[in-house]
Scaffold this motif. Structure first.
Motif, PDB file in Angstrom:
ATOM      1  N   SER A  76       0.847  -1.164  -0.502  1.00 43.32           N
ATOM      2  CA  SER A  76       0.103  -0.191  -0.020  1.00 43.32           C
ATOM      3  C   SER A  76       0.752   1.238  -0.155  1.00 43.32           C
ATOM      4  O   SER A  76       0.555   1.897  -0.948  1.00 43.32           O
ATOM      5  CB  SER A  76      -1.619   0.054   0.924  1.00 43.32           C
ATOM      6  N   VAL A  96     -17.039  -6.739  -4.191  1.00 47.32           N
ATOM      7  CA  VAL A  96     -16.788  -5.848  -3.981  1.00 47.32           C
ATOM      8  C   VAL A  96     -17.016  -4.814  -5.511  1.00 47.32           C
ATOM      9  O   VAL A  96     -16.405  -5.431  -6.322  1.00 47.32           O
ATOM     10  CB  VAL A  96     -15.103  -5.717  -3.408  1.00 47.32           C
ATOM     11  N   LYS A  97     -17.658  -3.802  -5.402  1.00 53.18           N
ATOM     12  CA  LYS A  97     -18.152  -3.206  -6.463  1.00 53.18           C
ATOM     13  C   LYS A  97     -16.772  -2.566  -7.286  1.00 53.18           C
ATOM     14  O   LYS A  97     -16.433  -2.078  -6.160  1.00 53.18           O
ATOM     15  CB  LYS A  97     -19.091  -2.982  -6.401  1.00 53.18           C
ATOM     16  N   ASP A 100     -16.272   1.181  -5.832  1.00 51.51           N
ATOM     17  CA  ASP A 100     -16.160   1.356  -4.226  1.00 51.51           C
ATOM     18  C   ASP A 100     -14.435   1.173  -4.363  1.00 51.51           C
ATOM     19  O   ASP A 100     -13.678   1.926  -4.124  1.00 51.51           O
ATOM     20  CB  ASP A 100     -17.440   0.500  -3.551  1.00 51.51           C
ATOM     21  N   PHE A 101     -14.221  -0.332  -5.252  1.00 47.19           N
ATOM     22  CA  PHE A 101     -12.671  -0.360  -4.716  1.00 47.19           C
ATOM     23  C   PHE A 101     -12.682   0.976  -5.369  1.00 47.19           C
ATOM     24  O   PHE A 101     -11.385   1.006  -4.891  1.00 47.19           O
ATOM     25  CB  PHE A 101     -12.269  -1.777  -5.791  1.00 47.19           C
ATOM     26  N   HIS A 104     -12.098   3.425  -3.381  1.00 47.15           N
ATOM     27  CA  HIS A 104     -10.840   3.696  -2.167  1.00 47.15           C
ATOM     28  C   HIS A 104      -9.723   3.819  -2.656  1.00 47.15           C
ATOM     29  O   HIS A 104      -8.750   4.872  -2.035  1.00 47.15           O
ATOM     30  CB  HIS A 104     -11.227   2.998  -1.205  1.00 47.15           C
ATOM     31  N   ALA A 105      -9.326   2.827  -3.390  1.00 39.86           N
ATOM     32  CA  ALA A 105      -7.414   3.609  -4.232  1.00 39.86           C
ATOM     33  C   ALA A 105      -7.488   4.312  -4.086  1.00 39.86           C
ATOM     34  O   ALA A 105      -6.587   5.524  -4.269  1.00 39.86           O
ATOM     35  CB  ALA A 105      -7.979   2.275  -5.593  1.00 39.86           C
ATOM     36  N   ASN A 108      -6.632   7.220  -1.694  1.00 39.76           N
ATOM     37  CA  ASN A 108      -5.759   6.782  -0.960  1.00 39.76           C
ATOM     38  C   ASN A 108      -4.067   7.220  -1.446  1.00 39.76           C
ATOM     39  O   ASN A 108      -3.433   7.519  -1.374  1.00 39.76           O
ATOM     40  CB  ASN A 108      -5.303   5.414  -0.554  1.00 39.76           C
ATOM     41  N   ILE A 109      -4.846   6.892  -3.069  1.00 43.61           N
ATOM     42  CA  ILE A 109      -3.057   7.863  -3.771  1.00 43.61           C
ATOM     43  C   ILE A 109      -3.217   8.841  -4.187  1.00 43.61           C
ATOM     44  O   ILE A 109      -2.312   9.374  -3.777  1.00 43.61           O
ATOM     45  CB  ILE A 109      -3.686   6.849  -5.122  1.00 43.61           C
ATOM     46  N   ARG A 114      -4.170   9.454   3.831  1.00 43.27           N
ATOM     47  CA  ARG A 114      -5.555   9.419   3.920  1.00 43.27           C
ATOM     48  C   ARG A 114      -5.383   8.128   4.856  1.00 43.27           C
ATOM     49  O   ARG A 114      -4.343   7.157   5.296  1.00 43.27           O
ATOM     50  CB  ARG A 114      -6.735   9.106   2.785  1.00 43.27           C
ATOM     51  N   GLU A 116      -7.976   4.897   7.017  1.00 39.14           N
ATOM     52  CA  GLU A 116      -9.064   4.829   6.720  1.00 39.14           C
ATOM     53  C   GLU A 116     -10.504   5.177   7.225  1.00 39.14           C
ATOM     54  O   GLU A 116     -10.102   5.648   8.830  1.00 39.14           O
ATOM     55  CB  GLU A 116      -9.056   3.044   7.189  1.00 39.14           C
ATOM     56  N   GLY A 117     -11.394   4.695   6.527  1.00 37.19           N
ATOM     57  CA  GLY A 117     -12.298   6.034   7.111  1.00 37.19           C
ATOM     58  C   GLY A 117     -12.530   7.242   6.878  1.00 37.19           C
ATOM     59  O   GLY A 117     -13.080   7.490   7.157  1.00 37.19           O
ATOM     60  N   GLN A 164      -8.086   0.552 -13.909  1.00 35.14           N
ATOM     61  CA  GLN A 164      -7.398   0.861 -13.146  1.00 35.14           C
ATOM     62  C   GLN A 164      -6.079   2.287 -12.823  1.00 35.14           C
ATOM     63  O   GLN A 164      -5.783   2.727 -12.185  1.00 35.14           O
ATOM     64  CB  GLN A 164      -6.738  -0.045 -11.914  1.00 35.14           C
ATOM     65  N   LEU A 168      -5.864   5.359 -11.344  1.00 40.91           N
ATOM     66  CA  LEU A 168      -4.527   4.971 -10.692  1.00 40.91           C
ATOM     67  C   LEU A 168      -3.305   6.321 -10.631  1.00 40.91           C
ATOM     68  O   LEU A 168      -2.808   8.020  -9.975  1.00 40.91           O
ATOM     69  CB  LEU A 168      -3.570   4.739  -9.585  1.00 40.91           C
TER      70      LEU A 168
ATOM     71  N   MET B 393      -3.947  -3.745  -1.733  1.00 37.54           N
ATOM     72  CA  MET B 393      -3.172  -3.529  -1.148  1.00 37.54           C
ATOM     73  C   MET B 393      -2.151  -2.602  -2.596  1.00 37.54           C
ATOM     74  O   MET B 393      -2.215  -1.850  -1.989  1.00 37.54           O
ATOM     75  CB  MET B 393      -2.026  -3.748  -0.339  1.00 37.54           C
ATOM     76  N   ARG B 395      -2.658  -1.302  -4.654  1.00 37.21           N
ATOM     77  CA  ARG B 395      -3.636  -0.063  -4.829  1.00 37.21           C
ATOM     78  C   ARG B 395      -4.081   0.547  -4.495  1.00 37.21           C
ATOM     79  O   ARG B 395      -5.303   1.630  -4.331  1.00 37.21           O
ATOM     80  CB  ARG B 395      -5.109  -1.212  -5.186  1.00 37.21           C
ATOM     81  N   GLY B 396      -3.265   1.019  -3.426  1.00 39.62           N
ATOM     82  CA  GLY B 396      -3.180   1.771  -1.595  1.00 39.62           C
ATOM     83  C   GLY B 396      -4.064   1.895  -0.845  1.00 39.62           C
ATOM     84  O   GLY B 396      -3.784   2.476  -0.346  1.00 39.62           O
ATOM     85  N   LEU B 397      -4.967  -0.031  -0.910  1.00 36.16           N
ATOM     86  CA  LEU B 397      -5.415   0.698   0.296  1.00 36.16           C
ATOM     87  C   LEU B 397      -4.760   0.133   1.596  1.00 36.16           C
ATOM     88  O   LEU B 397      -3.808  -1.079   1.058  1.00 36.16           O
ATOM     89  CB  LEU B 397      -6.805  -0.932   0.316  1.00 36.16           C
ATOM     90  N   GLU B 401      -7.850  -1.945   5.444  1.00 36.67           N
ATOM     91  CA  GLU B 401      -8.724  -1.333   4.587  1.00 36.67           C
ATOM     92  C   GLU B 401      -9.418  -2.446   3.953  1.00 36.67           C
ATOM     93  O   GLU B 401     -10.222  -2.792   3.154  1.00 36.67           O
ATOM     94  CB  GLU B 401      -8.888  -0.022   4.044  1.00 36.67           C
ATOM     95  N   MET B 405     -12.656  -4.132   3.246  1.00 35.56           N
ATOM     96  CA  MET B 405     -13.771  -4.691   2.225  1.00 35.56           C
ATOM     97  C   MET B 405     -13.324  -5.298   1.700  1.00 35.56           C
ATOM     98  O   MET B 405     -14.690  -5.779   1.327  1.00 35.56           O
ATOM     99  CB  MET B 405     -12.342  -3.501   1.004  1.00 35.56           C
ATOM    100  N   ILE B 437     -14.469   0.314  11.964  1.00 35.29           N
ATOM    101  CA  ILE B 437     -14.079   1.139  10.654  1.00 35.29           C
ATOM    102  C   ILE B 437     -14.244   2.904  11.968  1.00 35.29           C
ATOM    103  O   ILE B 437     -15.028   3.297  11.765  1.00 35.29           O
ATOM    104  CB  ILE B 437     -14.497   1.404   9.338  1.00 35.29           C
ATOM    105  N   GLY B 438     -12.599   3.725  11.361  1.00 31.23           N
ATOM    106  CA  GLY B 438     -13.165   5.111  11.470  1.00 31.23           C
ATOM    107  C   GLY B 438     -13.048   5.262  13.410  1.00 31.23           C
ATOM    108  O   GLY B 438     -13.403   6.608  13.419  1.00 31.23           O
TER     109      GLY B 438
END
Lengths: 269, 439
Positions: A76, A96-97, A100-101, A104-105, A108-109, A114, A116-117, A164, A168, B393, B395-397, B401, B405, B437-438
């Motif tokens: 990450s 996981v749609k 949504d994925f 989030h990605a 963070n990038i 950032r 979580e949350g 992606q 990204l 991960m 992808r930055g998660l 997280e 997910m 979370i959070g």
């Protein structure tokens, strides 16, 4: 400052077996490098090791991205510094749609600090951008609502990797055999998609043992791996030579590396 | 305690029973039923529990004498419900520590003959509707000591009756709360849909705080008439000091449809016996289960899908996520009667373990007497796929997280079967909250 991905004397073990034995490579933003080699030469190992897969242990050497040492960072953290790997075998995450994925990605990038949350990229902005990128890759918007790679065809999965990449916007992208297992139409889609994304801002390493992807994305540099090392570096004509003549001549030019590669194959098979 | 015990706990013995009867204002027919049930309770205490159902549930930590019926009606505390505000409800019933503290129903439903309210009150006014069904068909007092215990001491509960051909579109809401340390709730949920009626009942259980021990000894009876359509949801979200035991059963007549969603998020120890009984030709029972157990929670389900007539279909999907030292047991059985040809029975349980110290047991089973049926079952249990974590991960998660997910995605496939948006959202919110979370 031009971004730089610097790989120095990289040694990598996979479950105790040494696979990479001193890889040196520099990729600058704006450059396209082709990394070629037969099965077992260490191409994918290099890709996974760069991305930080836990099974790939760096035993010696360093990887730096704009001076930041990546060796001890988790996947990450590496991604947040601007590294991206397009997987040869993209992973399915049921339930996981895609949208949504990706939301989030990119959150963070674009905001590497950032947690979580914490806030995500605003929905409107995100949707607009996703729609545009999907449009330019000729992907149906319904993909955004599907579960990540679930039930996707080979070509759809690879296109999802390119999507992606587009979202990204990494500093460095490694494409691990993005063209393998695809029919010629699918290769064209993926290749054209990539062509639209490359430019002065991004360094690209294309791992392939075919040359199809390279016809659309002409590399300035071509490297050949054998026995866990880069044994030759040239320009696009080296890639063409391999395409036309195979690896026989190369093996003859590098008998020691060829022998080591056979040994590794014997151990891992 | 799965073996026989001789005397009832002092908080539920004869003196306690008589005091309970005195304190209540039950009609004679109910008092008679209670007395019969109390006698059965005393008999059942001398018998061991069915080992098939109970052998994986350690009851030694449960000390019933620590819990008692609360005599005082609470003032009606402000309760932190999950569902309230998520949807528009046409009726709402709240029970706190076994007492009904509020009960409302939309006037338009009353006009159509719909009954929705507190069982303790309705036994006085609606005996004709209740008596044929109340613990006579779906769950009978002689099932085991818990059923008899409940039948003798039930404290109240939510009743929904929908007359023939009547369709209640917006959902109704029932809330069962425990807000007093040591309080026992023995609430009874009874839903009766006459032929061609339809309704949705969303029920949730919760505790007033995190630390007060409580006991819920519940019973759910769902009666679905011919061509009727019931959606029933129970979100179990007690605190982790609460014991939860329940007999729950749904009976479906010809071409009736029942969709039943259970979630188990709370409780220290929970054991639910859930029966889907397809009595009429062409009836359908669909069961969704969402369990998320953490810490030292022990959650056990014993499910039965019984096919008693031809062309019936049952479909059970349970998903369980476990973390820490949690333990989840699912014992499932599909039973097909001789005459129930051309039935389709399905059951599946998938468990996802987030830590090495969690344990999930899944024991599916089939008992088939008919010869032309399709019955399938499956169970999986495994750790989070590290390749999925790596992919996310990359992808930055962050690791958490990514795991979170993956957990949400794991449950998503159950949510996809639930048509009520408020339920999907509430479940996901509760899971997210429990994941931390959070925080």
């Amino acid at each position: 400052m031009t971004s730089l991905l610097k790989i120095e004397n990289l040694h990598v073990n996979v479950e105790e077996t040494p696979i990479l034995k001193g890889v040196n490579l520099e990729v600058k933003a704006g450059e396209i490098h082709a990394l070629m080699g037969e099965n077992g030469s260490g191409k994918s190992t290099l890709a996974y090791a760069l991305a930080g897969h836990p099974k790939y242990t760096i035993t010696q050497g360093t990887v730096e991205l704009d001076g930041a040492k990546l060796n001890d960072l988790d996947p990450s953290e590496r991604a947040r510094l601007g590294l991206f790997l397009a997987f040869q075998y993209p992973v399915t995450i049921p339930g996981v749609k895609v949208a949504d994925f990706l939301r989030h990605a990119i959150s963070n990038i674009r905001n590497p600090a950032r947690k979580e949350g914490e806030g995500l990229v605003p929905m409107r902005e995100f949707r607009k951008e996703l729609k545009e990128q999907m449009g330019s890759l000729d992907m149906k918007t319904e993909f955004a609502r599907r579960y990540l790679n679930e039930g996707f065809s080979g070509g759809e999965k690879k296109r999802m990797e390119i999507l992606q990449l587009a979202m990204l916007k990494p500093k460095f992208a490694i494409l691990d055999e993005t063209d393998s297992g695809l029919d010629s139409d699918a290769v064209r889609f993926v290749s054209e998609g990539l062509t639209k994304l490359t430019g002065p801002e991004m360094g690209v390493m294309i791992i392939t043992h075919h040359e199809r992807l390279l016809q659309y994305n002409i590399p300035q540099y071509a490297h050949v791996m054998m026995g866990g090392r880069i044994v030759e570096t040239g320009d696009a004509s080296l890639a063409e030579e391999i395409h036309n003549e195979g690896y026989t001549a190369l093996r003859e030019r590098h008998p020691e590396a060829a022998a080591e590669q056979e040994q590794v194959e014997a151990v891992t098979q | 305690m799965s073996t026989a015990i001789v005397a009832p706990p002092e908080t539920f013995n004869e003196a306690a029973f008589n005091a309970f009867l005195d304190q209540r204002d039950d009609p004679e027919w109910i008092i008679e039923l209670r007395k019969k049930a109390f006698a059965i309770y005393n008999e059942k205490l001398c018998e061991p529990l069915d080992p098939e159902e109970w052998k994986r549930v350690d009851l030694r930590i449960f000390q019933p004498a620590k819990f008692s019926l609360s005599a005082d009606k609470p003032a009606g505390n402000k309760l932190d419900t999950q569902l309230q505000g998520e949807a528009e409800f046409k009726g709402q019933v709240t029970h706190e520590n076994g007492h009904c503290t509020s009960s409302q129903i939309d006037a338009s439903l009353v006009e159509q003959g719909v009954v929705f309210g507190d069982l303790s009150a309705l036994v006085h006014t609606h005996r004709d509707i209740l008596e044929p069904y109340f613990m006579t068909k779906a769950v009978t007092p002689d099932r085991d000591r818990f059923a008899a215990w409940h039948a003798a001491f039930w404290t109240g509960g939510t009743v929904l009756y929908v007359p023939k051909n009547c369709s209640v579109e917006p959902p109704l809401h029932s809330l069962i709360a425990l807000t007093q340390a040591g309080a026992a709730d023995l609430s009874h949920t009874l839903v009766i849909l006459e032929d061609n009626a339809s309704a949705t009942l969303l029920e949730e259980t919760l505790s007033g705080d995190e630390g007060s021990p409580g006991l819920h000894l519940g019973c759910v009876e769902l009666i679905v008439g011919k061509d009727a359509n019931l959606r029933y949801v129970q979100l179990q979200n007690w605190n982790q000091k609460t014991y939860h035991f329940a007999h729950q059963a749904g009976l479906v007549e010809s071409n009736g449809f029942m969709q039943w969603t259970v979630s188990a998020l709370g409780a220290k120890l929970a054991h639910v016996h859930q029966d889907v009984v397809l009595n009429g030709r062409g009836s359908i029972g669909e069961v969704n289960g969402v369990t998320f157990a953490t810490d030292k929670q022990k959650i056990s389900f014993y499910t039965q899908q019984t096919h008693n007539d031809e062309q019936t279909r049952s479909d059970l999907l349970y998903k369980e996520v476990l973390r820490d030292k949690a333990r989840v047991v699912w014992r499932g059985m599909i039973k097909v009667d001789k005459k129930a040809q051309l039935t389709d029975g399905y059951q599946r349980s998938d468990a996802l373990m987030l830590s090495d110290t969690a344990r999930a047991d899944a024991i599916p089973g089939l008992e088939i007497e008919a010869d032309d049926v399709r019955c399938t079952h499956g169970a999986t249990a495994g750790q989070v796929d590290q390749e999925q974590v790596f992919y996310a991960m990359s992808r930055g998660l962050s690791r958490y997280e990514a795991m979170h997910m993956i957990v949400q995605g794991f449950f998503q496939t159950v949510y996809d079967r639930i048509p009520v948006e408020a339920v999907r959202k509430t479940l996901n919110d509760a899971v997210v909250q429990k994941l931390g979370i959070g925080d």
